[in-house]
Scaffold this active site. Structure first.
Site, PDB file in Angstrom:
ATOM      1  N   ARG A  46       0.975  -1.166  -0.203  1.00  0.00           N
ATOM      2  CA  ARG A  46      -0.125  -0.195  -0.769  1.00  0.00           C
ATOM      3  C   ARG A  46       1.055   1.519   0.051  1.00  0.00           C
ATOM      4  O   ARG A  46       0.548   2.477  -1.382  1.00  0.00           O
ATOM      5  CB  ARG A  46      -0.588  -0.451   1.801  1.00  0.00           C
ATOM      6  N   LYS A 105      -7.296 -15.488   8.389  1.00  0.00           N
ATOM      7  CA  LYS A 105      -8.868 -16.053   8.855  1.00  0.00           C
ATOM      8  C   LYS A 105      -9.766 -15.116   8.982  1.00  0.00           C
ATOM      9  O   LYS A 105     -11.290 -16.347   9.072  1.00  0.00           O
ATOM     10  CB  LYS A 105      -8.224 -16.447  10.113  1.00  0.00           C
ATOM     11  N   LYS A 205     -11.243 -18.039  13.868  1.00  0.00           N
ATOM     12  CA  LYS A 205      -9.902 -19.518  13.594  1.00  0.00           C
ATOM     13  C   LYS A 205     -11.279 -20.752  13.709  1.00  0.00           C
ATOM     14  O   LYS A 205     -10.679 -21.822  13.605  1.00  0.00           O
ATOM     15  CB  LYS A 205      -9.457 -19.243  14.768  1.00  0.00           C
TER      16      LYS A 205
HETATM   17  N1  NAI Z   1       0.983 -11.072  12.773  1.00  0.00           N
HETATM   18  C1  NAI Z   1       0.674 -12.907  13.096  1.00  0.00           C
HETATM   19  O1  NAI Z   1       1.153 -13.619  13.594  1.00  0.00           O
HETATM   20  C2  NAI Z   1      -0.293 -13.789  12.030  1.00  0.00           C
HETATM   21  C3  NAI Z   1      -0.831 -13.234  10.608  1.00  0.00           C
HETATM   22  N2  NAI Z   1      -1.506 -13.570  10.264  1.00  0.00           N
HETATM   23  C4  NAI Z   1      -2.856 -12.747   9.656  1.00  0.00           C
HETATM   24  O2  NAI Z   1      -1.963 -12.258   8.302  1.00  0.00           O
HETATM   25  C5  NAI Z   1      -2.055 -11.293   7.574  1.00  0.00           C
HETATM   26  C6  NAI Z   1      -1.023 -10.734   7.838  1.00  0.00           C
HETATM   27  O3  NAI Z   1      -0.767 -10.664   9.136  1.00  0.00           O
HETATM   28  P1  NAI Z   1       0.962  -9.486   9.147  1.00  0.00           P
HETATM   29  O4  NAI Z   1       0.999  -9.515   8.375  1.00  0.00           O
HETATM   30  O5  NAI Z   1       0.203  -9.533  10.543  1.00  0.00           O
HETATM   31  O6  NAI Z   1      -0.519  -7.830   8.510  1.00  0.00           O
HETATM   32  P2  NAI Z   1       0.729  -6.408   8.634  1.00  0.00           P
HETATM   33  O7  NAI Z   1      -0.258  -5.222   8.959  1.00  0.00           O
HETATM   34  O8  NAI Z   1       1.744  -5.995   9.629  1.00  0.00           O
HETATM   35  O9  NAI Z   1       0.672  -6.305   7.203  1.00  0.00           O
HETATM   36  C7  NAI Z   1      -0.733  -5.746   6.682  1.00  0.00           C
HETATM   37  C8  NAI Z   1      -0.076  -5.154   4.756  1.00  0.00           C
HETATM   38  O10 NAI Z   1      -1.056  -5.258   4.423  1.00  0.00           O
HETATM   39  C9  NAI Z   1      -0.452  -4.095   3.275  1.00  0.00           C
HETATM   40  N3  NAI Z   1      -1.761  -3.906   2.503  1.00  0.00           N
HETATM   41  C10 NAI Z   1      -2.400  -2.917   3.476  1.00  0.00           C
HETATM   42  N4  NAI Z   1      -3.501  -2.984   2.022  1.00  0.00           N
HETATM   43  C11 NAI Z   1      -3.354  -3.385   1.104  1.00  0.00           C
HETATM   44  C12 NAI Z   1      -3.395  -3.737  -0.936  1.00  0.00           C
HETATM   45  N5  NAI Z   1      -4.586  -3.065  -1.299  1.00  0.00           N
HETATM   46  N6  NAI Z   1      -2.515  -3.999  -0.968  1.00  0.00           N
HETATM   47  C13 NAI Z   1      -1.329  -4.037  -0.494  1.00  0.00           C
HETATM   48  N7  NAI Z   1      -1.038  -4.291   0.420  1.00  0.00           N
HETATM   49  C14 NAI Z   1      -2.048  -3.468   1.320  1.00  0.00           C
HETATM   50  C15 NAI Z   1      -0.571  -2.912   4.521  1.00  0.00           C
HETATM   51  O11 NAI Z   1      -0.367  -1.621   4.910  1.00  0.00           O
HETATM   52  C16 NAI Z   1       0.486  -3.858   5.318  1.00  0.00           C
HETATM   53  O12 NAI Z   1       1.686  -3.078   5.569  1.00  0.00           O
HETATM   54  C17 NAI Z   1      -3.678 -11.195   8.183  1.00  0.00           C
HETATM   55  O13 NAI Z   1      -4.866 -11.900   7.335  1.00  0.00           O
HETATM   56  C18 NAI Z   1      -3.678 -11.974   9.643  1.00  0.00           C
HETATM   57  O14 NAI Z   1      -4.891 -12.252   9.989  1.00  0.00           O
HETATM   58  C19 NAI Z   1      -2.100 -14.897  10.357  1.00  0.00           C
HETATM   59  C20 NAI Z   1      -1.569 -15.506  11.655  1.00  0.00           C
HETATM   60  C21 NAI Z   1      -0.484 -15.125  12.541  1.00  0.00           C
HETATM   61  N1  LIG Z   2      -3.345 -11.658  16.328  1.00  0.00           N
HETATM   62  C1  LIG Z   2      -3.058 -13.490  15.939  1.00  0.00           C
HETATM   63  C2  LIG Z   2      -2.343 -13.877  14.880  1.00  0.00           C
HETATM   64  C3  LIG Z   2      -2.043 -14.972  15.071  1.00  0.00           C
HETATM   65  O1  LIG Z   2      -3.074 -15.519  14.427  1.00  0.00           O
HETATM   66  C4  LIG Z   2      -2.563 -13.978  17.229  1.00  0.00           C
HETATM   67  O2  LIG Z   2      -2.538 -12.636  18.926  1.00  0.00           O
HETATM   68  O3  LIG Z   2      -2.752 -15.123  17.580  1.00  0.00           O
END
Ligand code: NAI
Ligand SMILES: N[C@@H](CC=O)C(=O)O
Ligand code: NA
Length: 434
Positions: A46, A105, A205
């Protein structure tokens, strides 16, 4: 070696940057395991001006829509999160013949049916191991290894942020807000931590787990959900007094029918509950996750590990990537979810649980009898009752036997209406063995 497979990455935040790093560092091993080299074709972000260490600037684009339909892309990984534009991008990708991997999820639990239908229609793979319990291999074991068995129950801690917060409150007496800030700094929390602390993340989940375990359609809206914002230091102390600990649990159960086989329906719920300290889930500390699966022939299985964080989540994504890439290279798509069982999701009131109730009562004769009568009036049997303090400080701690949740909550309402009950100080469900 087969032809090079090109991968598009959507989103480059906590998880996305780790996917890029691991794809680069492990390129040779991944190629050997797939039988074809994997190469990043583009990274949709983004904010293109943001400096991201290790991310090749020439691959960055803000046009995710164009990236997912490009002819030179074979596989799309979505780690943006949220419903839109993630859903449209995944659907467009599958329509354009790409297989997809997602950690989302929220989207799978809200509208997984549309994604699965598209995967079926376009012959695409749709893999999502990272969406539940991060690095822990859980969804593919349920989908593949246990598909010949009959799952009765899935019980677990599936949100790292809330487990971290509750663990800090339990072990260090930390305040809720300080503990939550810690989880955010460690990169576990969702972009909006309300999703974690109000139980939305765990509910999503639970829906994904229930759907896979029981081959029945379950969405986030079907899940009874209570978060941890109301859990007080008093509740945590009360649990300690009972030899228990408070955990946010996701519980998916097949409720038996008369013949005991197919199930009258399923119960899917998320709430903070007390579990005995002797229970294996009580020892799941920090941001770790753990999930019990109880199946008819397999018996009890436990899955434990890192459920959140950039690298652990990226590990699950790369596992999916290798599986999907092998399918793409071999020209055979993997399995698509089936929800043939179509069991109803039962209302929470019909779910059988146990309650812990802490009452601040008046110093009067007959208090115990009046309280016991209220339980009996709703058909709820008391397992233990303990008096704490004396006189003006008298308090009663009641633990019930298992009863329908509707009867238990009606009992609590009844207790609130009694003049001898000064305050219902704490109410919490009790899980684990009776
Ligand atoms: N952080 C974690 O521990 C975990 C995260 N997840 C899942 O993984 C996914 C990503 O999570 P994170 O990396 O933690 O989130 P994050 O918020 O760090 O990263 C998401 C990124 O996507 C970008 N973004 C938003 N809209 C966009 C668009 N239209 N085009 C391109 N980029 C765009 C944002 O600017 C951001 O950098 C989510 O669905 C989350 O639920 C799943 C398991 C664990
Ligand atoms: N926000 C979530 C990230 C993984 O799904 C968590 O805290 O478990
Ligand atoms: Na997982």
């Amino acid at each position: 070696m087969k032809r090079r497979l090109r991968v598009a990455l959507l989103g480059c935040g906590v998880v996305g940057t780790e996917v890029v790093r691991l794809l680069g560092e492990q390129a040779d091993d991944l190629a050997a395991r797939v039988g074809a080299p994997l190469e990043l074709a583009g990274i949709a972000v983004r904010r293109p001006d943001r400096v991201r260490a290790g991310v090749p600037a020439e691959l960055v684009t803000t046009d995710a829509q164009a990236l997912v339909t490009r002819d030179d892309v074979d596989i799309v990984i979505e780690v943006i999160g949220g419903i839109e534009p993630a859903r449209t991008l995944l659907l467009e990708a599958m329509k354009s013949g790409k297989s997809v991997i997602t950690a989302n999820k929220a989207l799978l639990a809200e509208d997984g049916a549309t994604l699965f239908a598209a995967a079926r229609e376009y012959g695409a793979d749709l893999y999502y191991e990272a969406s539940v319990a991060g690095a822990i291999p859980l969804l593919r074991p349920l989908r593949d290894s246990l598909v010949g068995d009959h799952v009765h129950r899935v019980l677990g801690i599936v949100n790292g942020t809330t487990n971290y917060v509750l663990d800090q409150m339990d072990t260090h007496g930390a305040g809720f807000n300080d503990a939550l800030e810690g989880a955010q700094e460690l990169g576990f929390a969702e972009a909006d931590p309300t999703a974690d602390v109000e139980g939305f993340d765990a509910a999503a989940k639970a829906a994904i787990l229930a759907q896979l375990a029981f081959h029945t359609p379950v969405t986030a809206a079907d899940v009874h959900r209570e978060g941890i914002t109301e859990v007080s230091p008093g509740d945590v102390a009360g649990a300690k007094g009972m030899g228990c600990v408070v955990k946010l649990l996701a519980i998916c159960e097949r409720v038996p029918s008369e013949d005991g086989r197919n199930g009258r329906g399923v119960s899917v719920r998320v709430y903070p509950a007390m579990i005995p300290r002797s229970h294996p889930l009580a020892n799941v500390r920090d941001a770790y996750n753990a999930v019990f699966v109880e199946a008819e022939s397999a018996g009890s299985l436990m899955f434990y590990g890192a459920g959140a964080g950039g690298a652990p989540t990226a590990s699950a994504i790369l596992g999916d990537l290798v599986a999907v890439a092998r399918n793409v290279a071999g020209g055979t798509p993997g399995p698509v979810e089936v929800t043939y069982a179509k069991l109803p999701v039962l209302p929470m009131g019909e779910t059988v649980t146990r309650y812990y109730i802490h009452l601040d009562v008046a110093d009067e004769t007959g208090v115990l009898a009046t309280v016991a009568e209220e339980f009996a009036r709703h058909g709820v049997s008391i397992q233990t009752v303990r008096q704490v303090g004396m006189g003006e400080d008298a308090q009663l701690v009641v633990v019930t036997h298992r009863a329908p949740d509707a009867a238990l909550s009606a009992t609590v309402e009844g207790l609130r209406g009694l003049s001898i009950v000064r305050e219902v100080a704490s109410v919490m469900r009790v899980e684990g063995e009776e």
